[in-house]
Write an enzyme that holds these catalytic residues in place. Sequence first.
Site, PDB file in Angstrom:
ATOM      1  N   GLU A 160      30.823 -46.277  48.381  1.00 31.79           N
ATOM      2  CA  GLU A 160      31.615 -45.615  49.418  1.00 31.79           C
ATOM      3  C   GLU A 160      32.910 -46.406  49.582  1.00 31.79           C
ATOM      4  O   GLU A 160      32.887 -47.579  49.958  1.00 31.79           O
ATOM      5  CB  GLU A 160      30.821 -45.597  50.725  1.00 31.79           C
ATOM      6  CG  GLU A 160      31.445 -44.804  51.851  1.00 31.79           C
ATOM      7  CD  GLU A 160      30.616 -44.873  53.118  1.00 31.79           C
ATOM      8  OE1 GLU A 160      31.221 -44.782  54.198  1.00 31.79           O
ATOM      9  OE2 GLU A 160      29.379 -45.031  53.021  1.00 31.79           O
TER      10      GLU A 160
ATOM     11  N   ASP B 278      34.589 -47.788  63.486  1.00 34.77           N
ATOM     12  CA  ASP B 278      34.607 -49.023  62.711  1.00 34.77           C
ATOM     13  C   ASP B 278      34.586 -50.250  63.618  1.00 34.77           C
ATOM     14  O   ASP B 278      35.327 -50.340  64.596  1.00 34.77           O
ATOM     15  CB  ASP B 278      35.857 -49.080  61.828  1.00 34.77           C
ATOM     16  CG  ASP B 278      35.854 -48.000  60.766  1.00 34.77           C
ATOM     17  OD1 ASP B 278      34.756 -47.521  60.443  1.00 34.77           O
ATOM     18  OD2 ASP B 278      36.935 -47.648  60.269  1.00 34.77           O
TER      19      ASP B 278
END
Length: 255
Positions: free
Chosen positions: A50, A61
């Site tokens: 990924e 994140d």
Amino acid sequence: MRSRISSKFRSLKEQNRKAFIAYIMAGDPNISRTREMVRILEDCGVDIIELGVPFSDPLADGPAIQAAAQRALEGGTTLHTVIELVADLRKTTKIPIILMTYYNPIFKYDEEKFIEDACASGVDGIIVPDLPPDEAEGMLKLTKKRPFDVIFLLAPTSTEDRIEKVSKASRGFIYYVSITGITGSKLALDPAIETHMNRIRSVSDTPIAVGFGIATPDEASVVARFADGVIVGSAIVKKVNAPDEEMRTYLLFPA
């Protein structure tokens, strides 16, 4: 038309194995290192990679990935750069590659052009955390007849309606967020994770990969008991500048 991602999950199932999916930020600290990291990840038995696309305003994140994105942005990495990188990687590898990005870069790139260019470069799928299936009609239509998977997310808090929508829309695999938090948070599995997996499987036979908070072989083993794949991100991102041998030693714990 089956994608490399779907083919990989089918092959792993036949071998009674679970997918080891590794996340790295493209362009951190530079594109050359990302190219090296893909080689190392593949050499160490990672099944799917990924590639994060750096973005200035992420939603989920944690600190490690935010810092990686900032370094990549400062180095000039863009969505176009990452697509070019994948095209270059395809000269030497066939490992399934997924892009993880937010919708704004795709919107600025132009959705149709992005899909065309991504497919032409050899990208196999995409994860867009801020694009739910309800708003992804255009992307799903553009990718319907291509070997390109649009992967959606579910979480412990997902409702029955959301589970059904995401399970039916996702291709390649369903990304199950293990915790209600950000990437890099300490893993604290919901005791009902097996029940959640069964709920998802009752409406879809698409493989389920679990991510967020998985950092050690023990944690990967626990998650692999319930899931079809394990995603490791922040723990790898933190080691991107470590000596190659240290990285290789860390990575040798396939699920």
